[in-house]
Every structure is written in C-alpha cells, then in structure tokens.
Design a protein around this motif. Structure first.
Motif, PDB file in Angstrom:
ATOM      1  N   ASP A  39      42.131  49.339  27.222  1.00  0.00           N
ATOM      2  CA  ASP A  39      43.344  49.474  28.022  1.00  0.00           C
ATOM      3  C   ASP A  39      43.871  48.169  28.615  1.00  0.00           C
ATOM      4  O   ASP A  39      44.653  48.188  29.564  1.00  0.00           O
ATOM      5  N   GLY A  40      43.462  47.051  28.071  1.00  0.00           N
ATOM      6  CA  GLY A  40      44.032  45.770  28.492  1.00  0.00           C
ATOM      7  C   GLY A  40      43.798  45.427  29.941  1.00  0.00           C
ATOM      8  O   GLY A  40      44.717  44.985  30.630  1.00  0.00           O
ATOM      9  N   ILE A  41      42.581  45.620  30.413  1.00  0.00           N
ATOM     10  CA  ILE A  41      42.252  45.328  31.802  1.00  0.00           C
ATOM     11  C   ILE A  41      41.341  44.114  31.829  1.00  0.00           C
ATOM     12  O   ILE A  41      40.264  44.117  31.247  1.00  0.00           O
ATOM     13  N   GLY A  42      41.791  43.059  32.512  1.00  0.00           N
ATOM     14  CA  GLY A  42      41.012  41.836  32.604  1.00  0.00           C
ATOM     15  C   GLY A  42      40.042  41.878  33.777  1.00  0.00           C
ATOM     16  O   GLY A  42      40.180  42.692  34.688  1.00  0.00           O
ATOM     17  N   PRO A  43      39.068  40.982  33.777  1.00  0.00           N
ATOM     18  CA  PRO A  43      38.088  40.946  34.870  1.00  0.00           C
ATOM     19  C   PRO A  43      38.672  40.339  36.138  1.00  0.00           C
ATOM     20  O   PRO A  43      39.655  39.592  36.107  1.00  0.00           O
ATOM     21  N   CYS A  44      38.062  40.653  37.248  1.00  0.00           N
ATOM     22  CA  CYS A  44      38.433  40.063  38.531  1.00  0.00           C
ATOM     23  C   CYS A  44      38.130  38.565  38.494  1.00  0.00           C
ATOM     24  O   CYS A  44      37.094  38.140  37.987  1.00  0.00           O
ATOM     25  N   GLY A  55      47.251  45.855  45.548  1.00  0.00           N
ATOM     26  CA  GLY A  55      47.133  45.599  44.120  1.00  0.00           C
ATOM     27  C   GLY A  55      46.424  44.305  43.816  1.00  0.00           C
ATOM     28  O   GLY A  55      45.620  43.803  44.593  1.00  0.00           O
ATOM     29  N   CYS A  56      46.759  43.755  42.655  1.00  0.00           N
ATOM     30  CA  CYS A  56      46.058  42.598  42.102  1.00  0.00           C
ATOM     31  C   CYS A  56      47.063  41.563  41.607  1.00  0.00           C
ATOM     32  O   CYS A  56      48.162  41.909  41.172  1.00  0.00           O
ATOM     33  N   ALA A  94      33.838  48.351  39.302  1.00  0.00           N
ATOM     34  CA  ALA A  94      33.062  48.239  40.543  1.00  0.00           C
ATOM     35  C   ALA A  94      33.917  47.682  41.674  1.00  0.00           C
ATOM     36  O   ALA A  94      33.670  47.962  42.841  1.00  0.00           O
ATOM     37  N   ALA A  95      34.919  46.894  41.349  1.00  0.00           N
ATOM     38  CA  ALA A  95      35.793  46.326  42.382  1.00  0.00           C
ATOM     39  C   ALA A  95      36.620  47.393  43.081  1.00  0.00           C
ATOM     40  O   ALA A  95      37.168  47.143  44.146  1.00  0.00           O
ATOM     41  N   LEU A  96      36.705  48.578  42.488  1.00  0.00           N
ATOM     42  CA  LEU A  96      37.479  49.653  43.103  1.00  0.00           C
ATOM     43  C   LEU A  96      36.764  50.234  44.311  1.00  0.00           C
ATOM     44  O   LEU A  96      37.392  50.874  45.148  1.00  0.00           O
ATOM     45  N   GLY A  97      35.468  50.068  44.408  1.00  0.00           N
ATOM     46  CA  GLY A  97      34.679  50.697  45.456  1.00  0.00           C
ATOM     47  C   GLY A  97      34.624  49.966  46.711  1.00  0.00           C
ATOM     48  O   GLY A  97      35.203  49.345  47.389  1.00  0.00           O
TER      49      GLY A  97
END
Length: 97
Positions: A39-44, A55-56, A94-97
């Motif tokens: 889904d085209g999600i890059g790392p933090c 958001g980011c 994990a960054a969502l938590g």
C-alpha cells in the motif's frame, strides 16, 4: 461498526492472511485492510512532525490510514513472527500506538 486491519505479512496467501479471513467470517460491519508491503507506506523517519501537527510529513498511503483511524471502532494489527521479530514493514504500524 468499522474495523481497520493492518496486515504486516509479505505473503499474499500465507497463514497470516488465512487468520484475517477467519476473523472476517465473524466480523459485522465495514472493514478496511491495509497491507504493509503493497500500500505504498514508507517507514517513519523520526522527523517529529507529528509531535506538533496532525498526520505525517511523509505524503504516502499512510495518510488514508490516518483518516480511517479517526472514524473506525477497532484496529487489528496482524503480523507473522520471523526470527522472534515482526517484519520491518510491519514496524511502521507500531508508530500508531
């Protein structure tokens, strides 16, 4: 009821996806599945933009996930374990938590 399912497995037809399908059999309501590998999600990058803003700073597929988080009732994080760790692309959840 809305559920967000975060899939951290690289295998499209593996055991993790099988467990998601079993979960969906008993789930009522709307759901959205986000795949860490597709889904085209890059790392933090630890820019700390999110500390003072919503958001980011990275404009990728995660923007849609943030919007869905605001309206969903449940979040399910599903991932395989490789060598006693979850795969790196799944760590971004994990960054969502």
């Amino acid at each position: 009821m809305k559920t967000l399912i975060l899939n951290g497995s690289p295998r499209k037809n593996g055991d993790t996806v099988s467990l998601i399908h079993i979960f969906l059999e008993g789930l009522e309501g709307e759901y959205k599945i986000v795949n860490a590998y597709e889904d085209g999600i890059g790392p933090c990058i630890d820019c700390r933009f999110c500390w003072e803003n919503d958001g980011c700073s990275i404009q990728d597929g995660m923007q849609e996930v943030y919007e869905y988080i605001q309206v969903c009732d449940n979040i399910l994080i599903v991932s395989p374990i490789y060598f006693s760790e979850i795969p790196c692309p799944a760590l971004q959840f994990a960054a969502l938590g």
